[in-house]
Design an enzyme around this catalytic site. Structure first.
Site, mmCIF file in Angstrom:
data_model
loop_
_atom_site.group_PDB
_atom_site.id
_atom_site.type_symbol
_atom_site.label_atom_id
_atom_site.label_comp_id
_atom_site.label_asym_id
_atom_site.label_seq_id
_atom_site.Cartn_x
_atom_site.Cartn_y
_atom_site.Cartn_z
ATOM 1 N N HIS A 1 -0.921 -56.487 24.991
ATOM 2 C CA HIS A 1 -0.809 -57.774 25.640
ATOM 3 C C HIS A 1 0.465 -57.373 26.812
ATOM 4 C CE1 HIS A 1 -2.896 -58.867 22.314
ATOM 5 N NE2 HIS A 1 -3.222 -60.115 22.622
ATOM 6 N N GLN B 1 4.686 -64.504 25.419
ATOM 7 C CA GLN B 1 3.859 -63.393 24.919
ATOM 8 C C GLN B 1 3.735 -62.234 26.072
ATOM 9 O OE1 GLN B 1 2.392 -64.804 21.721
ATOM 10 N NE2 GLN B 1 3.998 -66.231 22.525
ATOM 11 N N PHE C 1 7.206 -58.391 22.146
ATOM 12 C CA PHE C 1 7.893 -58.494 20.776
ATOM 13 C C PHE C 1 8.566 -56.979 20.330
ATOM 14 C CE2 PHE C 1 4.536 -61.838 20.294
ATOM 15 C CZ PHE C 1 5.102 -62.853 21.077
ATOM 16 N N ASP D 1 -1.732 -67.863 27.277
ATOM 17 C CA ASP D 1 -0.749 -68.102 26.582
ATOM 18 C C ASP D 1 0.538 -68.112 27.179
ATOM 19 O OD1 ASP D 1 -1.758 -68.247 23.803
ATOM 20 O OD2 ASP D 1 -2.272 -66.031 23.647
ATOM 21 N N LEU E 1 36.875 -56.996 4.207
ATOM 22 C CA LEU E 1 37.470 -56.859 5.529
ATOM 23 C C LEU E 1 36.339 -56.298 6.670
ATOM 24 C CD1 LEU E 1 41.259 -55.992 4.879
ATOM 25 C CD2 LEU E 1 40.136 -58.306 5.437
ATOM 26 N N GLU F 1 9.649 -57.161 13.214
ATOM 27 C CA GLU F 1 9.603 -55.971 14.100
ATOM 28 C C GLU F 1 10.504 -54.904 13.974
ATOM 29 O OE1 GLU F 1 9.570 -59.110 15.106
ATOM 30 O OE2 GLU F 1 7.451 -59.484 15.708
ATOM 31 N N ARG G 1 -4.523 -56.521 27.351
ATOM 32 C CA ARG G 1 -5.355 -57.370 26.384
ATOM 33 C C ARG G 1 -6.941 -57.553 26.864
ATOM 34 N NH1 ARG G 1 -7.235 -62.898 26.652
ATOM 35 N NH2 ARG G 1 -7.260 -63.848 24.930
#
Lengths: 622, 622
Positions: free
Chosen positions: B417, B429, B393, B425, B191, B368, B475
């Site tokens: 990034h 990203q 991410f 991209d 439950l 992650e 980046r």
């Protein structure tokens, strides 16, 4: 471009022709990424055979009418294989070779590095791995259980992304719902971004996992077109959710890069690209006319029956989460409304909707990523999902919410149990970061009602707000402040206390608005006249009312049951900065770690109770 | 309290005595939650037999010396079963009956609704489900692979939480690493909060999933002490990571609530509690002295060898992510430094650390949540983890980061990034919400270097920052701004351009700081004197420098490659509000959906390029 062949393939084409198409997809993947100077050709080459067979023989889709409700759906979960996807678009005649070669990954153009729904053949933006299967399950659920449409959903995913837990949340749901219209194809090319994947070519382990999660697994050689064709045909029999585990070679067809490390996300240099194209048999100009979509079911009636708002008596103590539940039920007369729950529906009151409309209620159990992904999938199909859990646990789905914004999805999220207000359960259950998270979502609308009347009205309003809207609700019951005649436009506010000579304005929403009202009473006794603003709309914000209050009272106290960063206080500061207002300003928000306690104890410890508010107001007035 | 029995149990006690202990744990769970007026007694009753056997016979732990490095670890992933955990503490003599009965869930006390490390016997805060197994894997990895300590890790989890994908990320890692010192016990009580779980008592499916993910599954009747004891003994043989799938009954032992819906998270009313205690055999006062910890391995040398910062030449173009990687390698002389990667180490440059210190590098693949959880587990054992992925991410792990703050964990996160700067991209990203997320984390430190020298210095500084620290890197490669003699105290800033009669101040960090420098040059040609501040420390912020700039120049332009909400702009506004500064103010931040493009194109489209900055500055100066 030299067209060496021009002919049109269809479902009856034999597999030697389909192989030629696969080689064309490879060549075009190489050409597009080399011409762009970036992209992921090797990740495209591994899946070219899979996609060539799929689009020629199994994907029932009208490239000229992507809105056909019966047409299949193809989701590229491995969005970085966009060269392959766009090469398919070219083969289908949907984009020209010129567009592919001159606009891919260039500014202002739609053939982006990762696919987005700016392209009419793309349902959802991908590129954050591990999401496509989850969206696909949502779309498949909508097709079977909400629309009664015959479409199938095909998801191409990479092997690296199978490490994401969200994939297993999703396959579990595919299995639980026995989604026969759902197929995922795993392109097991063994190599991830930085090296070999954890499982490399251990297709048996993938298959065992898939089966343990309730789906049918079909292991194939992803470069054997006969095997691939047979597996896709089996998948399409509709008897079970299927995962095709396809062993492939990254860079397949180009011997200089095939199965070699160090080639992820790199275009082939021009000389290598030339040799690759030659090895692949040169440039072709094959066209594909695959299977047509089946006959569509009649579109459901989408008459917006009149929604009758629940009514509450002023002064009655009712939690905003209760009002949310009642309003959601009221909204249920609209057939496009669906509700999703992560197994806390008795707390969030989304359960009320389940009782009233069980066919449009989706239980994802404790899997918030999947809950949001299913909502996205249903939104893709035109439904208006309301996905609800504790505000604290919506953080689990942050990446899915972020990507939903990239997909321009319209959906409603509701986070309950916000703030330290919840009391004895303690900090793990307290949403004190949710406003920061949801305000920073592109194009979001953030609403935070203080009473049942406004909570119900805003819940209903969310059904017609484009983009991602968020409703923050409170655990405890507080007095109803507004009569049913009041309206609550998004971007508005309510001035609850106001006099001609107010000396300070108290600005808040939620439980702390009630503390502001109590503080105003305290202040009145002390001879300080305080205006009180209910800022039920946090994004957008009622800048006019704030500027007026700043001008007329010269001092603002902003109070919130949230961490100091990214919430109401900073939203108000941004608004004041824009309007060039410079009132005296105090921001009350808790930043220490709370524990268990009563609401009153915790509000006080956080420095956001009525006495703290009154003190802050007095400090500004002096 | 009436003590009906007083005796001490130990590893040699027979199972009839252990059953009495289990009943005591049940009685105390009921008493504590009823006295508190809230809590989860039924979720405690189902697991009481499991825990009674564990603590008496298998958990090698010194309750008086929880810091013993060889002692086992017990993680209550189902943190809502805190009545059971605290009843165990009482049985162990660690807390008194009085503390249990008068402070549980009360304000200002340590026996909170869900356990936190405020209690010396608790490693990590739980209460957000699906996290305990992941932390346990991290602790077990630390014990075996970093410390060489003989401890075992035991995790008690609920069945509902097995729906969280994070559980499967974690079991996959337990299997991959063959963590023989790790055991999870699933309390399959059928439950959940709002109704039956998805799999109810389908223990075979749980077992199949567990095995498919590489762990040993042992299915037992969770109320048969002999079976439980045998399974725990098998688990302790160390030959494989083990998951004990225990079929149990929620509310076991109290017939009025056993296996009944509607009793989740509800204390028994007083009359029912009385009957329950009677049915359970009344109040007891048994004590437990379980197995002692084994002999500890010698503590590793923790000499802080001198870290030699990498040096960069001013003007050279070097990405901050590259500098991060080099600094991390430099830090590696410290044996407490570990690095974790989610399969993007060649992009984030955490791979550099792998090459230098492979034994302290942990690859979680694209998972992650697991990466952050492993970092937390290692931090529990005193290591200083650096967990790195794309800023975008890290949103995947938001709930784990939130909970790590509740656990008062010290760890370093790095998100690379960041911003639209990344170019082709595209938006999936681009980290454009990470500052909002990380600033709102309680007690966090947020750093955002603009050049390699500061990036390296801040990377090294993070090793000694308490709490969760975050480094945002970029980046692309940009000129080194600082010589190796510069220092970068947390909470500081650098004023890069300054004159006596500056008319405006440009404030930024990261790529847009370089745009500010270019804008200052443009402005100078147009006769406008601009100050430029490098705000490398976003939280805490250099309020003094900002207030001074506001006072001296009267106008601020704040620029960031991030959404407008919750980032640098609002942080600066908060700081100015606190110091009572009211400069002219313009905030430049992109809010539209970016696509692919070059960095220059995307910065310009977002309105954060040098020309936009110069325009904004001129508008303020006029």
């Amino acid at each position: 471009m030299t067209s060496e062949q021009t002919s049109t393939l269809g479902p009856d084409s034999d597999l030697t022709e389909v192989f030629e198409l696969a080689q064309q997809l490879r060549v075009d993947s190489v050409r597009a990424s080399t011409s762009a100077g970036s992209g992921h050709p090797t990740s495209s080459l591994s899946a070219a055979d899979l996609m060539a067979v799929l689009m020629t023989r199994h994907l029932r889709y009208d490239w000229n009418a992507p809105e056909n409700p019966a047409g299949d759906h193809l989701v590229f979960s491995k969005g970085h294989a966009s060269p392959l996807l766009y090469a398919m678009f070219k083969a289908a005649g949907a984009v020209s070779d010129e567009e592919l070669m001159t606009t891919y990954r260039r500014f202002g153009h739609r053939l982006q590095g990762h696919p987005t729904p700016e392209l009419p053949w793309v349902d959802v933006a991908t590129g954050s791995l591990g999401q496509g299967i989850a969206y696909g399950v949502g779309i498949a659920l909508a097709g079977r259980d909400l629309e009664d449409q015959p479409y199938r959903v095909w998801v191409l995913c990479g092997d690296s992304e199978m490490a994401e837990g969200s994939v297993w949340e999703a396959l579990d749901k595919a299995g639980q719902h026995k989604l026969g219209n759902f197929t995922a194809i795993i392109d097991v090319n063994r190599l991830g971004q930085s090296g070999p994947t954890e499982l490399q070519w251990d297709t048996d382990t993938y298959a065992r996992r898939v089966e343990a999660f309730g789906c049918r697994a079909l292991v194939v050689d992803g470069h054997d077109l006969t095997e691939v064709d047979r597996a896709l045909k089996t998948a399409a029999d509709g008897s079970a959710p299927t995962v095709i585990v396809a062993k492939t070679v990254k860079g397949r067809g180009v011997s200089e890069v095939a199965d070699k490390e160090g080639w992820h996300g790199k275009p082939l240099p021009e000389d290598l690209a030339e040799r690759a194209i030659e090895e692949l048999g040169g440039v072709r100009d094959l066209r594909v006319e695959g299977p047509r979509p089946p006959k569509a079911a009649p579109a459901p009636a989408r008459t917006n029956a009149g929604v009758e708002l629940p009514r509450f008596e002023k002064g009655d103590e009712i939690a905003t989460r209760v009002a949310f539940g009642k309003a959601l039920v009221a909204l249920g007369v609209r057939p496009d409304i669906v509700a999703l729950d992560a197994e806390v529906g008795n707390s969030t009151h989304s359960e009320d909707f389940k009782k009233a409309y069980p066919d449009r209620f989706f239980q994802t159990y404790i899997a918030e990523q999947q809950m949001v992904a299913e909502a996205v999938g249903m939104a893709v199909r035109g439904f208006r999902p309301y996905a609800t859990t504790f505000a604290a646990f919506l953080t689990r789905a942050h990446d899915f919410i972020r990507m939903a914004a990239v997909s321009d999805i319209t959906m409603a999220l509701c986070g309950t149990h916000s703030g330290v207000e919840i009391g004895a359960d303690g900090p793990s259950q307290m949403g004190v970061e949710d406003l920061a998270m949801m305000r920073a979502v592109r194009g979001s609308t953030v609403l935070y009602p203080s009473d049942a009347t406004s909570a119900a009205a805003l819940t209903v309003a969310m059904a017609d707000i484009d983009g991602i809207s968020y409703l923050r609700t409170t655990r405890g019951a507080y007095p109803v402040l507004y009569g049913s005649e009041e309206t609550f436009p998004v971007g508005g506010s309510k001035t609850l206390r106001r006099g001609d000579d107010d000396q300070v304005t108290l600005v808040s929403a939620g439980v702390t608005l009630h503390e502001c009202l109590a503080a105003a009473d305290l202040l009145a006794k002390q001879g300080v006249r305080a205006r009180v603003i209910d800022l039920y709309s946090i994004k957008p914000l009622d800048s006019e009312a704030l500027a007026l209050a700043a001008r007329e009272t010269g001092a603002l106290v902003v109070v919130e049951d949230h961490h100091p960063e990214g919430g109401i206080g900073e939203a108000v500061l941004s608004s004041l900065a824009e309007s060039g207002s410079h009132p005296g300003f105090v921001h009350l928000a808790g930043s220490n770690l709370p524990g268990s306690g009563t609401t009153a104890e915790l509000l006080d410890a956080a420095g956001i109770s009525r006495t703290h508010i009154a003190d802050a107001a007095r400090s500004l007035v002096k």
